[in-house]
Design a protein around this motif. Structure first.
Motif, PDB file in Angstrom:
ATOM      1  N   LEU A  69      48.051  61.720  40.955  1.00 31.85           N
ATOM      2  CA  LEU A  69      49.267  61.737  40.145  1.00 31.85           C
ATOM      3  C   LEU A  69      49.040  61.254  38.718  1.00 31.85           C
ATOM      4  CD1 LEU A  69      51.736  60.324  42.813  1.00 31.85           C
ATOM      5  CD2 LEU A  69      51.268  62.725  42.240  1.00 31.85           C
ATOM      6  N   GLN A  70      47.842  60.771  38.413  1.00 32.21           N
ATOM      7  CA  GLN A  70      47.540  60.246  37.086  1.00 32.21           C
ATOM      8  C   GLN A  70      46.298  60.927  36.530  1.00 32.21           C
ATOM      9  OE1 GLN A  70      47.277  56.070  38.232  1.00 32.21           O
ATOM     10  NE2 GLN A  70      49.114  55.683  37.057  1.00 32.21           N
ATOM     11  N   THR A  71      46.209  60.929  35.214  1.00 33.71           N
ATOM     12  CA  THR A  71      45.038  61.510  34.560  1.00 33.71           C
ATOM     13  C   THR A  71      44.176  60.407  33.971  1.00 33.71           C
ATOM     14  OG1 THR A  71      46.215  61.748  32.476  1.00 33.71           O
ATOM     15  CG2 THR A  71      46.252  63.641  33.979  1.00 33.71           C
ATOM     16  N   LYS A  72      42.940  60.753  33.706  1.00 33.73           N
ATOM     17  CA  LYS A  72      41.997  59.835  33.062  1.00 33.73           C
ATOM     18  C   LYS A  72      41.654  60.417  31.702  1.00 33.73           C
ATOM     19  CE  LYS A  72      38.768  56.569  33.013  1.00 33.73           C
ATOM     20  NZ  LYS A  72      39.066  55.176  33.258  1.00 33.73           N
ATOM     21  N   ALA A  73      41.965  59.718  30.644  1.00 27.89           N
ATOM     22  CA  ALA A  73      41.657  60.190  29.304  1.00 27.89           C
ATOM     23  C   ALA A  73      40.236  59.785  28.930  1.00 27.89           C
ATOM     24  CB  ALA A  73      42.642  59.609  28.299  1.00 27.89           C
ATOM     25  N   VAL A  74      39.463  60.760  28.453  1.00 25.83           N
ATOM     26  CA  VAL A  74      38.106  60.511  27.966  1.00 25.83           C
ATOM     27  C   VAL A  74      38.022  61.097  26.561  1.00 25.83           C
ATOM     28  CG1 VAL A  74      35.657  60.909  28.337  1.00 25.83           C
ATOM     29  CG2 VAL A  74      37.169  60.624  30.302  1.00 25.83           C
ATOM     30  N   TYR A  75      37.657  60.248  25.596  1.00 25.12           N
ATOM     31  CA  TYR A  75      37.559  60.670  24.202  1.00 25.12           C
ATOM     32  C   TYR A  75      36.096  60.669  23.781  1.00 25.12           C
ATOM     33  CZ  TYR A  75      42.476  59.390  24.385  1.00 25.12           C
ATOM     34  OH  TYR A  75      43.794  59.288  24.741  1.00 25.12           O
ATOM     35  N   LEU A  76      35.647  61.782  23.218  1.00 17.48           N
ATOM     36  CA  LEU A  76      34.299  61.893  22.677  1.00 17.48           C
ATOM     37  C   LEU A  76      34.419  61.895  21.158  1.00 17.48           C
ATOM     38  CD1 LEU A  76      32.888  64.687  25.003  1.00 17.48           C
ATOM     39  CD2 LEU A  76      32.868  62.219  25.366  1.00 17.48           C
ATOM     40  N   VAL A  77      33.785  60.908  20.507  1.00 17.36           N
ATOM     41  CA  VAL A  77      33.905  60.733  19.066  1.00 17.36           C
ATOM     42  C   VAL A  77      32.505  60.712  18.458  1.00 17.36           C
ATOM     43  CG1 VAL A  77      34.784  59.220  17.241  1.00 17.36           C
ATOM     44  CG2 VAL A  77      35.999  59.363  19.423  1.00 17.36           C
ATOM     45  N   GLY A  78      32.326  61.448  17.384  1.00 18.75           N
ATOM     46  CA  GLY A  78      31.025  61.466  16.725  1.00 18.75           C
ATOM     47  C   GLY A  78      30.030  62.285  17.526  1.00 18.75           C
ATOM     48  N   ASP A  79      28.798  61.796  17.602  1.00 20.27           N
ATOM     49  CA  ASP A  79      27.733  62.477  18.340  1.00 20.27           C
ATOM     50  C   ASP A  79      27.593  61.879  19.733  1.00 20.27           C
ATOM     51  OD1 ASP A  79      26.964  64.182  16.233  1.00 20.27           O
ATOM     52  OD2 ASP A  79      25.781  62.579  15.322  1.00 20.27           O
ATOM     53  N   VAL A  80      28.018  62.626  20.741  1.00 22.04           N
ATOM     54  CA  VAL A  80      27.838  62.228  22.133  1.00 22.04           C
ATOM     55  C   VAL A  80      26.933  63.279  22.761  1.00 22.04           C
ATOM     56  CG1 VAL A  80      28.962  61.753  24.333  1.00 22.04           C
ATOM     57  CG2 VAL A  80      30.102  61.129  22.192  1.00 22.04           C
ATOM     58  N   ASP A  81      25.740  62.865  23.179  1.00 26.40           N
ATOM     59  CA  ASP A  81      24.727  63.797  23.675  1.00 26.40           C
ATOM     60  C   ASP A  81      24.422  63.546  25.146  1.00 26.40           C
ATOM     61  OD1 ASP A  81      24.274  64.938  21.080  1.00 26.40           O
ATOM     62  OD2 ASP A  81      23.132  63.135  20.576  1.00 26.40           O
ATOM     63  N   PHE A  82      24.232  64.636  25.876  1.00 26.00           N
ATOM     64  CA  PHE A  82      23.839  64.597  27.275  1.00 26.00           C
ATOM     65  C   PHE A  82      22.516  65.367  27.388  1.00 26.00           C
ATOM     66  CE2 PHE A  82      28.387  64.067  27.208  1.00 26.00           C
ATOM     67  CZ  PHE A  82      28.618  63.084  28.165  1.00 26.00           C
ATOM     68  N   ILE A  83      21.448  64.660  27.735  1.00 25.56           N
ATOM     69  CA  ILE A  83      20.101  65.255  27.740  1.00 25.56           C
ATOM     70  C   ILE A  83      19.427  64.960  29.073  1.00 25.56           C
ATOM     71  CG2 ILE A  83      17.866  65.259  26.592  1.00 25.56           C
ATOM     72  CD1 ILE A  83      19.417  64.097  24.102  1.00 25.56           C
ATOM     73  N   ASP A  84      19.031  66.012  29.783  1.00 24.16           N
ATOM     74  CA  ASP A  84      18.257  65.899  31.033  1.00 24.16           C
ATOM     75  C   ASP A  84      18.918  65.042  32.094  1.00 24.16           C
ATOM     76  OD1 ASP A  84      16.243  67.590  30.087  1.00 24.16           O
ATOM     77  OD2 ASP A  84      15.172  65.931  29.147  1.00 24.16           O
ATOM     78  N   ASN A  85      20.237  65.113  32.215  1.00 29.37           N
ATOM     79  CA  ASN A  85      20.957  64.447  33.294  1.00 29.37           C
ATOM     80  C   ASN A  85      21.093  65.446  34.451  1.00 29.37           C
ATOM     81  OD1 ASN A  85      21.950  61.851  31.943  1.00 29.37           O
ATOM     82  ND2 ASN A  85      22.540  63.432  30.501  1.00 29.37           N
ATOM     83  N   SER A  86      21.254  64.950  35.663  1.00 32.02           N
ATOM     84  CA  SER A  86      21.424  65.859  36.804  1.00 32.02           C
ATOM     85  C   SER A  86      22.468  65.298  37.770  1.00 32.02           C
ATOM     86  CB  SER A  86      20.104  66.064  37.544  1.00 32.02           C
ATOM     87  OG  SER A  86      19.641  64.840  38.077  1.00 32.02           O
ATOM     88  N   ALA A  87      23.149  66.250  38.458  1.00 29.35           N
ATOM     89  CA  ALA A  87      24.198  65.873  39.397  1.00 29.35           C
ATOM     90  C   ALA A  87      24.347  66.950  40.450  1.00 29.35           C
ATOM     91  CB  ALA A  87      25.517  65.685  38.678  1.00 29.35           C
ATOM     92  N   ASP A  88      24.822  66.547  41.622  1.00 31.58           N
ATOM     93  CA  ASP A  88      25.134  67.506  42.672  1.00 31.58           C
ATOM     94  C   ASP A  88      26.454  68.209  42.378  1.00 31.58           C
ATOM     95  OD1 ASP A  88      22.830  66.759  43.961  1.00 31.58           O
ATOM     96  OD2 ASP A  88      23.836  65.359  45.296  1.00 31.58           O
ATOM     97  N   ALA A  89      27.376  67.518  41.728  1.00 28.86           N
ATOM     98  CA  ALA A  89      28.679  68.072  41.332  1.00 28.86           C
ATOM     99  C   ALA A  89      29.124  67.351  40.069  1.00 28.86           C
ATOM    100  CB  ALA A  89      29.704  67.853  42.441  1.00 28.86           C
ATOM    101  N   GLY A  90      29.937  68.021  39.276  1.00 26.84           N
ATOM    102  CA  GLY A  90      30.482  67.375  38.081  1.00 26.84           C
ATOM    103  C   GLY A  90      29.560  67.401  36.888  1.00 26.84           C
TER     104      GLY A  90
END
Length: 90
Positions: A69-90
């Motif tokens: 019933l609720q949301t989660k706010a996520v703010y990306l500001v400036g340079d946010v980098d994702f490099i060589d991460n891994s996940a089964d989902a998401g």
């Protein structure tokens, strides 16, 4: 070594800002490898780099309110980098 866990775990209603960080090497069984954010407070990422994290529910970041019933706010500001991460989902 040690127990599999995210680098940063945040829960609850408080807001969290992460700024100018290099987050690496996290491993989590049921969450995000770099950051696991669960709760109603917002997550603000500013100039953050996520490198080589592993998580079942999100490699770099997993963010959820914990309630359908609720949301989660996520703010990306400036340079946010994702490099060589891994996940089964998401």
């Amino acid at each position: 070594g040690g127990v599999a866990a995210p680098v940063i775990r945040h829960s609850g209603a408080g807001n969290l800002t992460l700024q100018r960080l290099h987050i690496t090497g996290g491993d989590a069984i049921n969450a995000g490898g770099g950051v696991d954010a669960l709760g109603t407070g917002f997550l603000r990422l500013q100039d953050v780099e996520f490198v080589a994290n592993r998580g079942v529910g999100g490699g770099g970041v997993a963010a959820a309110s914990g309630s359908p019933l609720q949301t989660k706010a996520v703010y990306l500001v400036g340079d946010v980098d994702f490099i060589d991460n891994s996940a089964d989902a998401g």
